[in-house]
Enzyme design. Structure first.
Site, PDB file in Angstrom:
ATOM      1  N   GLU A 238      19.702 150.302  51.091  1.00  0.00           N
ATOM      2  CA  GLU A 238      18.813 150.603  49.961  1.00  0.00           C
ATOM      3  C   GLU A 238      17.485 149.852  50.067  1.00  0.00           C
ATOM      4  OE1 GLU A 238      20.500 149.836  46.104  1.00  0.00           O
ATOM      5  OE2 GLU A 238      18.680 150.503  45.092  1.00  0.00           O
TER       6      GLU A 238
ATOM      7  N   GLU B 253      22.037 153.361  37.443  1.00  0.00           N
ATOM      8  CA  GLU B 253      21.946 151.895  37.586  1.00  0.00           C
ATOM      9  C   GLU B 253      20.676 151.479  36.845  1.00  0.00           C
ATOM     10  OE1 GLU B 253      21.827 148.941  41.371  1.00  0.00           O
ATOM     11  OE2 GLU B 253      20.099 150.233  41.094  1.00  0.00           O
TER      12      GLU B 253
HETATM   13  C1  LER Z   1      18.446 146.252  42.731  1.00  0.00           C
HETATM   14  O1  LER Z   1      17.197 146.371  42.155  1.00  0.00           O
HETATM   15  C2  LER Z   1      19.053 147.572  43.029  1.00  0.00           C
HETATM   16  O2  LER Z   1      18.484 148.613  42.848  1.00  0.00           O
HETATM   17  C3  LER Z   1      20.430 147.539  43.555  1.00  0.00           C
HETATM   18  O3  LER Z   1      20.920 148.814  43.741  1.00  0.00           O
HETATM   19  C4  LER Z   1      20.518 146.688  44.789  1.00  0.00           C
HETATM   20  O4  LER Z   1      21.464 147.083  45.688  1.00  0.00           O
HETATM   21 MN    MN Z   2      19.502 150.543  43.164  1.00  0.00          MN
END
Ligand code: LER
Ligand code: MN
Length: 270
Positions: free
Chosen positions: A148, A242
């Protein structure tokens, strides 16, 4: 229709059974746990997944150290824990384990007269070495590492999706894919749709949060354009929420699923 998942920490409940129950009642398809849960709570996760029609879709970080960590011990911890998490995750049938290169490390450009101890090329080389070891292990155990890129304020090694794709191409393994996170992309990419389109063959997972790290629909991301592009390039993997939730998640999460499904249907993904 894409499978929509929510990170476990955003779902009310003390146990996985309680969280899975709520997600099932709201109609979500999956849950994204922390990688640490794979090593510590595999039995409870299996039981919850067998009890409710909610898939264990993915795991996000949760290991010690980072893949780009100048402390060799911390870096070794990250590599070994990631390998173990991928093996357990493969047994549980998850799409993969998400990892950035690092989180919260120094900025790409520090103010003179200060200098970074290592060049970006050196950091990326370290990342490629760690990933190569991980995919060799994953080729034996199963599992996919989902790399990511993060925005410049939290990671200097990989900021754009194209930078992550360059690393994935260098490692060249079916056990390594890229995770576009729409929040980070909104900061780093000139054109979200163009970047998603170029990265399409390497996308293994998507993180959903709006321009302000709030729930989709609470910022200024053009979700219709993002979804239209992902539909157009044939992405059919998981989309996991998220972000920060303002207010009661018991009200906000079901409402957000309605928002996401409406946008998905509008672009013909159903
Ligand atoms: C952190 O900002 C984020 O987006 C997470 O998914 C880190 O793996
Ligand atoms: Mn993320």
């Amino acid at each position: 229709m894409w499978p929509f998942a929510v990170q476990a920490s955003l779902v009310p409940g003390q146990t996985f059974l309680e969280k899975f129950k709520l997600l099932a009642a709201w109609g979500y398809d999956g849950i994204e746990i922390s990688g640490a849960d794979l090593l510590q709570h595999a039995d409870a996760l299996q039981k919850a997944a067998a009890t409710y029609p909610v898939r264990l879709t993915s795991a996000c970080a949760g290991f010690e150290g980072w893949l780009v960590d100048r402390n060799p011990r911390a870096r070794r911890l990250a590599i070994e824990q990631i390998k173990a998490m991928l093996a357990v995750g493969a047994d549980l049938g998850i799409a993969g384990l998400i990892s950035p290169a690092a989180y919260g490390i120094n900025a790409r450009e520090v103010l003179p007269p200060y200098r970074n101890a290592f060049t970006l090329d050196e950091d990326r080389q370290l990342l490629i070495e760690g990933l190569t070891e991980i995919v060799e292990s994953a080729a034996r155990t199963g599992g996919t590492l989902l790399l990511e890129p993060l925005n410049r304020y939290v990671d200097r090694v990989l900021n754009t999706v194209a930078e992550a794709v360059t690393v994935v191409k260098a490692v060249d393994s079916p056990h390594l894919k890229v995770v576009p996170d729409i929040f980070h992309m909104n900061i780093e990419e000139s054109n979200l749709s163009a970047s998603l389109r170029e990265a399409a063959p390497f996308i293994g997972h998507v993180h959903l949060s709006d321009s302000n790290r709030r729930l989709p629909g609470h910022g200024h991301v053009d979700w219709r354009a993002v979804f239209a592009t992902l539909h157009d390039v044939g992405y059919n993997g998981v989309m996991a929420i998220e972000c920060r939730i303002d207010g009661d998640p018991r009200e906000a999460l079901p409402r957000t699923l309605g928002f996401l499904r409406e946008k998905a249907e509008a672009v013909g993904s159903n």
